[in-house]
Write a protein that holds these residues in place. Structure first.
Motif, PDB file in Angstrom:
ATOM      1  N   LEU A 207       0.835  -1.203   0.000  1.00 44.04           N
ATOM      2  CA  LEU A 207       0.000   0.000   0.000  1.00 44.04           C
ATOM      3  C   LEU A 207       0.874   1.259   0.000  1.00 44.04           C
ATOM      4  O   LEU A 207       0.592   2.235  -0.703  1.00 44.04           O
ATOM      5  N   GLU A 208       1.948   1.203   0.766  1.00 43.81           N
ATOM      6  CA  GLU A 208       2.856   2.362   0.817  1.00 43.81           C
ATOM      7  C   GLU A 208       3.463   2.641  -0.557  1.00 43.81           C
ATOM      8  O   GLU A 208       3.535   3.795  -1.003  1.00 43.81           O
ATOM      9  N   ARG A 209       3.869   1.585  -1.243  1.00 42.96           N
ATOM     10  CA  ARG A 209       4.454   1.761  -2.580  1.00 42.96           C
ATOM     11  C   ARG A 209       3.423   2.320  -3.561  1.00 42.96           C
ATOM     12  O   ARG A 209       3.704   3.209  -4.357  1.00 42.96           O
ATOM     13  N   ILE A 210       2.210   1.800  -3.460  1.00 44.51           N
ATOM     14  CA  ILE A 210       1.178   2.242  -4.402  1.00 44.51           C
ATOM     15  C   ILE A 210       0.799   3.698  -4.136  1.00 44.51           C
ATOM     16  O   ILE A 210       0.531   4.464  -5.074  1.00 44.51           O
ATOM     17  N   LEU A 211       0.785   4.086  -2.854  1.00 48.49           N
ATOM     18  CA  LEU A 211       0.471   5.491  -2.544  1.00 48.49           C
ATOM     19  C   LEU A 211       1.511   6.432  -3.163  1.00 48.49           C
ATOM     20  O   LEU A 211       1.168   7.515  -3.659  1.00 48.49           O
ATOM     21  N   SER A 212       2.778   6.000  -3.145  1.00 49.14           N
ATOM     22  CA  SER A 212       3.829   6.812  -3.780  1.00 49.14           C
ATOM     23  C   SER A 212       3.571   6.925  -5.273  1.00 49.14           C
ATOM     24  O   SER A 212       3.701   8.002  -5.870  1.00 49.14           O
ATOM     25  N   LEU A 219       1.049  13.940  -9.816  1.00 50.91           N
ATOM     26  CA  LEU A 219       1.913  15.104 -10.059  1.00 50.91           C
ATOM     27  C   LEU A 219       2.733  14.964 -11.340  1.00 50.91           C
ATOM     28  O   LEU A 219       3.672  15.737 -11.569  1.00 50.91           O
ATOM     29  N   ASN A 220       2.418  13.960 -12.132  1.00 50.38           N
ATOM     30  CA  ASN A 220       3.147  13.712 -13.389  1.00 50.38           C
ATOM     31  C   ASN A 220       4.654  13.558 -13.157  1.00 50.38           C
ATOM     32  O   ASN A 220       5.473  14.244 -13.782  1.00 50.38           O
ATOM     33  N   LEU A 221       5.013  12.690 -12.244  1.00 53.37           N
ATOM     34  CA  LEU A 221       6.433  12.490 -11.901  1.00 53.37           C
ATOM     35  C   LEU A 221       6.937  11.107 -12.368  1.00 53.37           C
ATOM     36  O   LEU A 221       7.907  10.591 -11.821  1.00 53.37           O
ATOM     37  N   GLY A 222       6.258  10.582 -13.359  1.00 59.25           N
ATOM     38  CA  GLY A 222       6.612   9.245 -13.842  1.00 59.25           C
ATOM     39  C   GLY A 222       8.010   9.150 -14.408  1.00 59.25           C
ATOM     40  O   GLY A 222       8.587   8.065 -14.459  1.00 59.25           O
ATOM     41  N   HIS A 223       8.581  10.263 -14.817  1.00 59.99           N
ATOM     42  CA  HIS A 223       9.919  10.249 -15.417  1.00 59.99           C
ATOM     43  C   HIS A 223      11.042  10.210 -14.379  1.00 59.99           C
ATOM     44  O   HIS A 223      12.204  10.016 -14.729  1.00 59.99           O
ATOM     45  N   LEU A 224      10.698  10.436 -13.123  1.00 58.78           N
ATOM     46  CA  LEU A 224      11.743  10.497 -12.085  1.00 58.78           C
ATOM     47  C   LEU A 224      12.130   9.099 -11.610  1.00 58.78           C
ATOM     48  O   LEU A 224      11.339   8.155 -11.701  1.00 58.78           O
ATOM     49  N   ALA A 226      13.114   6.425  -8.552  1.00 59.27           N
ATOM     50  CA  ALA A 226      12.430   6.182  -7.277  1.00 59.27           C
ATOM     51  C   ALA A 226      12.968   7.114  -6.199  1.00 59.27           C
ATOM     52  O   ALA A 226      12.197   7.641  -5.374  1.00 59.27           O
ATOM     53  N   ASP A 227      14.274   7.324  -6.199  1.00 58.71           N
ATOM     54  CA  ASP A 227      14.896   8.199  -5.205  1.00 58.71           C
ATOM     55  C   ASP A 227      14.443   9.647  -5.392  1.00 58.71           C
ATOM     56  O   ASP A 227      14.052  10.331  -4.433  1.00 58.71           O
ATOM     57  N   GLN A 228      14.483  10.086  -6.650  1.00 62.39           N
ATOM     58  CA  GLN A 228      14.057  11.470  -6.936  1.00 62.39           C
ATOM     59  C   GLN A 228      12.573  11.655  -6.621  1.00 62.39           C
ATOM     60  O   GLN A 228      12.172  12.722  -6.155  1.00 62.39           O
ATOM     61  N   LEU A 229      11.782  10.643  -6.871  1.00 57.37           N
ATOM     62  CA  LEU A 229      10.349  10.733  -6.592  1.00 57.37           C
ATOM     63  C   LEU A 229      10.099  10.960  -5.108  1.00 57.37           C
ATOM     64  O   LEU A 229       9.327  11.852  -4.728  1.00 57.37           O
ATOM     65  N   ARG A 230      10.810  10.182  -4.275  1.00 58.81           N
ATOM     66  CA  ARG A 230      10.614  10.340  -2.825  1.00 58.81           C
ATOM     67  C   ARG A 230      11.036  11.732  -2.376  1.00 58.81           C
ATOM     68  O   ARG A 230      10.341  12.366  -1.588  1.00 58.81           O
ATOM     69  N   SER A 231      12.160  12.218  -2.928  1.00 60.36           N
ATOM     70  CA  SER A 231      12.631  13.560  -2.558  1.00 60.36           C
ATOM     71  C   SER A 231      11.618  14.617  -2.986  1.00 60.36           C
ATOM     72  O   SER A 231      11.330  15.558  -2.229  1.00 60.36           O
ATOM     73  N   THR A 232      11.077  14.456  -4.173  1.00 58.25           N
ATOM     74  CA  THR A 232      10.113  15.434  -4.687  1.00 58.25           C
ATOM     75  C   THR A 232       8.823  15.399  -3.873  1.00 58.25           C
ATOM     76  O   THR A 232       8.259  16.460  -3.553  1.00 58.25           O
ATOM     77  N   LEU A 233       8.399  14.215  -3.513  1.00 61.28           N
ATOM     78  CA  LEU A 233       7.175  14.109  -2.711  1.00 61.28           C
ATOM     79  C   LEU A 233       7.377  14.714  -1.323  1.00 61.28           C
ATOM     80  O   LEU A 233       6.443  15.282  -0.757  1.00 61.28           O
ATOM     81  N   ARG A 234       8.608  14.596  -0.806  1.00 63.44           N
ATOM     82  CA  ARG A 234       8.895  15.190   0.513  1.00 63.44           C
ATOM     83  C   ARG A 234       8.784  16.713   0.462  1.00 63.44           C
ATOM     84  O   ARG A 234       8.545  17.365   1.491  1.00 63.44           O
ATOM     85  N   GLU A 235       8.991  17.258  -0.722  1.00 59.95           N
ATOM     86  CA  GLU A 235       8.915  18.727  -0.847  1.00 59.95           C
ATOM     87  C   GLU A 235       7.487  19.201  -1.125  1.00 59.95           C
ATOM     88  O   GLU A 235       7.202  20.394  -1.035  1.00 59.95           O
ATOM     89  N   HIS A 236       6.618  18.289  -1.469  1.00 58.38           N
ATOM     90  CA  HIS A 236       5.227  18.649  -1.746  1.00 58.38           C
ATOM     91  C   HIS A 236       4.453  18.603  -0.426  1.00 58.38           C
ATOM     92  O   HIS A 236       4.450  17.565   0.257  1.00 58.38           O
ATOM     93  N   PRO A 237       3.774  19.717  -0.030  1.00 55.37           N
ATOM     94  CA  PRO A 237       3.172  19.768   1.313  1.00 55.37           C
ATOM     95  C   PRO A 237       2.196  18.628   1.588  1.00 55.37           C
ATOM     96  O   PRO A 237       2.301  17.940   2.605  1.00 55.37           O
ATOM     97  N   GLU A 238       1.288  18.399   0.664  1.00 50.64           N
ATOM     98  CA  GLU A 238       0.248  17.405   0.907  1.00 50.64           C
ATOM     99  C   GLU A 238       0.809  15.984   0.876  1.00 50.64           C
ATOM    100  O   GLU A 238       0.503  15.160   1.749  1.00 50.64           O
ATOM    101  N   VAL A 276      -6.923   9.476 -11.054  1.00 50.00           N
ATOM    102  CA  VAL A 276      -5.575   9.306 -11.592  1.00 50.00           C
ATOM    103  C   VAL A 276      -5.499   8.056 -12.447  1.00 50.00           C
ATOM    104  O   VAL A 276      -6.004   7.007 -12.090  1.00 50.00           O
ATOM    105  N   SER A 277      -4.918   8.203 -13.564  1.00 49.40           N
ATOM    106  CA  SER A 277      -4.682   7.037 -14.428  1.00 49.40           C
ATOM    107  C   SER A 277      -3.231   7.023 -14.835  1.00 49.40           C
ATOM    108  O   SER A 277      -2.519   8.007 -14.680  1.00 49.40           O
TER     109      SER A 277
END
Lengths: 278, 345
Positions: A207-212, A219-224, A226-238, A276-277
């Motif tokens: 579930l944790e992986r799917i939520l990411s 946020l259209n971050l499919g190109h990032l 896994a590491d960059q995705l986590r960093s980017t999500l940490r910067e997003h408030p919600e 989201v799709s």
């Protein structure tokens, strides 16, 4: 008397000597004629240092397989105005051959030389001159060889095409099928299980992986990565709020979670999410 | 259901709990001192410094892959001086022998007896420069010492000093005349970090600092100073600090959910259609160890998936091997690994 006896003896010696020399010469000729060179069918005979008068000789070209013998000039040596030759003779049929017949002048002038006879004798008996013919058996496989080859080629080609197109197509089809489910669809049963309290540890991690991935798609971050995705999500408030809650729920020591995480409140917004799709 | 209830389902491995205690706070201060000291001579390379500290705190070995001139030697040198550790460097070449690294027995002509001459491996930090240039028997000898942490010379075992950390380097270009490390030997390295060129701003700072190095008078002449001359011999910490840091790493909490993440990723590498060789159990162990150390360096006493994803490439990539179809289709190890990490089915 004595003188006449001496004259007789001298006369007898002269006559004797003449007759001996003449008979010796006659014997030499005969010997030369009778000392005929011999070989057997197919076996080469070397005739060395044979002097043949006249200009230089070469072997006649062997142009027809029906010619019963052939000669090869191994080497030639000048001998005054003439030449000496090392020859190799080979007869293919039994008989008597004149080696000179198989030679010709290099300058195309006429060759008129004493014959050089070679007798070619057979090895086999007279009634076995020809080899026994091989039985002509017709092989069944041999008769189908070309069709078998053709059919095998077609099968091989069909297999190759199947691997190249059908095999890859199946793999791609399979991957497309798995990617048809969106993160929202995938996580819905897990969220239901979490709210019901029946989520296993493995499902919690899933579930944790799917939520990411849900946030990645949102946020259209499919190109990032896994590491960059986590960093980017940490910067997003919600998204960061969600990650911190999950850290508290799943990753911090249990003694620290006395403040408790309201899993219902955390997961409720994602339960009915269909926006989201992939 | 509350988070407390959910977490109560987890059978966590026994570890300390609660907020970071005073010991951990001291360790975090110690780490910060190291980073500050390293930053005085090395510009940027924060990730490499972090990887070095992870290797140091977990007792794992590190393989650095990068072109020459990226301050690898300087980095290891400053780290050893900062923590007051012994440092040795061996340049690997084709004609190097195992005894050149491990040591050998030599005949003492005064006593007429053999005595052991210990090689450069008997140190705390060993920089094995261009490890892929040496013959396989030399690589094998070093990797065996790395694994067993002891060396046999003349039938006698000699334990290596603690801590013992090998930082090996290899050049990704100029592959002619090199002996590529096989997967089994690469597996001995906890991490393989790929060094990158500094960013333009960092490069400018490097040039500015280099321009201010000046000269050093020696005898009747002078020599241009290098960054090595700028290293302070005053250590920022002691071996006690290092032991405390290693102890603190062992106290970092690892949740069951985190272990599930690791097992899932490891299994995906083993079953991936584009991979011929997946990860060994050692890869999972290395991931947990490295993640704990990273968490500590980041000031946390628990690991989160961020640690796992940040370290996955360094820990996993050198342990997997693409199959023929993947190579034919132009996939790379990194792209396949990212597809594994980003897959959610």
């Amino acid at each position: 008397m004595r003188f006449s006896f001496i004259l007789f003896l001298l006369g007898a010696l002269c006559v004797g000597g003449f007759t001996t020399r003449a008979s010796a010469q006659e014997e030499g000729v005969n010997k030369k004629e009778t000392a005929e060179l011999k070989t057997t069918v197919g076996f080469p005979l070397r005739i060395l240092q044979t002097k043949i008068p006249g200009s230089h000789l070469i072997a006649k070209p062997y142009t027809d397989q029906r010619i019963p013998a052939m000669v090869r000039v191994i080497e030639s040596f000048p001998h005054g105005t003439d030449f000496r030759y090392d020859l190799e003779f080979r007869g293919f049929e039994p008989g008597r051959y004149n080696v000179i017949d198989y030679l010709q002048r290099e300058d195309d002038t006429e060759l008129a030389s004493a014959p050089l006879w070679v007798k070619v004798e057979p090895i086999l008996d007279a009634d076995k001159v020809r080899p026994i013919p091989l039985p002509q058996k017709s092989s069944q496989f041999r008769s189908y060889y070309i069709p078998i080859l053709f059919v095998s080629g077609i099968i091989w080609l069909a297999g190759l095409l199947a691997i190249l197109f059908y095999g890859r197509g199946t793999l791609k089809k399979a991957s497309v099928v798995t990617k048809k489910m969106t993160p929202a669809e995938k996580m819905r049963p897990l969220i239901d299980a979490a709210i019901n309290g029946s989520l296993t540890t493995a499902q919690q991690a899933e579930l944790e992986r799917i939520l990411s991935e849900f946030w990645s798609a949102k946020l259209n971050l499919g190109h990032l990565s896994a590491d960059q995705l986590r960093s980017t999500l940490r910067e997003h408030p919600e998204a960061n709020r969600m990650l911190e809650q999950i850290d508290l729920w799943l990753h911090r020591p249990s003694s620290e979670t006395t403040a408790s995480v309201d899993v219902n409140a955390l997961l409720k917004p994602y339960q009915d999410s269909t926006t989201v799709s992939e | 259901m509350t988070g407390q209830d959910a977490t109560s389902q987890v059978n966590s491995i026994p570890q300390s709990t609660g907020e970071p205690n005073q010991e951990i706070k001291e360790v975090i201060e110690f780490i910060e001192k190291i980073r500050t000291r390293v930053a005085t001579v090395v510009v940027g390379q924060d990730v490499v410094v972090e990887r070095l500290l992870i290797a140091l705190f977990t007792g794992g070995h590190l393989l650095l892959q990068g072109v020459p001139g990226l301050a690898k030697t300087l980095l290891v040198s400053v780290l050893s001086k900062t923590i007051d550790l012994e440092f040795a460097r061996v340049q690997f070449t084709i004609d190097l022998l195992p005894s050149d690294i491990l040591g050998s027995e030599v005949l003492d002509q005064k006593t007429n007896e053999f005595r052991v001459h210990k090689g450069p491996v008997f140190t705390n930090l060993l920089l094995a420069d261009e490890i892929n240039r040496a013959a396989p028997k030399v690589q094998g000898a070093l990797l065996e010492a790395m694994q067993e942490r002891k060396v046999t010379i003349g039938g006698e075992n000699f334990p290596l000093p603690a801590p013992f950390l090998v930082i090996a380097t290899q050049n990704p270009v100029e592959q002619a005349g090199t002996f590529e490390l096989p997967e089994a030997q690469l597996d001995r390295f906890m991490m393989l970090h790929r060094l990158v060129y500094p960013k333009p701003e960092e490069e400018k700072e490097i040039l500015r600092r280099n321009a201010q190095l000046g000269i050093r008078v020696e005898g009747k002449g002078a020599v241009a100073q290098t960054e090595f001359d700028m290293l302070s011999n005053e250590p920022a910490g002691t071996s006690d600090n290092l032991i405390a840091a290693m102890q603190a790493v062992q106290q970092v909490y690892v949740s069951e959910a985190f272990i599930e993440h690791i097992v899932e990723i490891i299994n995906r590498t083993r079953n991936h259609p584009l991979l011929e060789l997946g990860c060994s159990p050692r890869a999972g162990i290395s991931l947990i160890k490295a993640s704990r150390a990273r968490a500590l360096i980041r000031g946390r006493h628990y690991v989160v998936p961020d640690d796992l994803y940040a370290l996955a490439e360094d820990v996993i990539l050198h342990r997997i091997r693409l199959n023929y179809e993947a190579l034919a289709d132009g996939h790379t190890g990194a792209s396949v690994l990212q597809s594994i990490l980003r897959e959610f089915d």
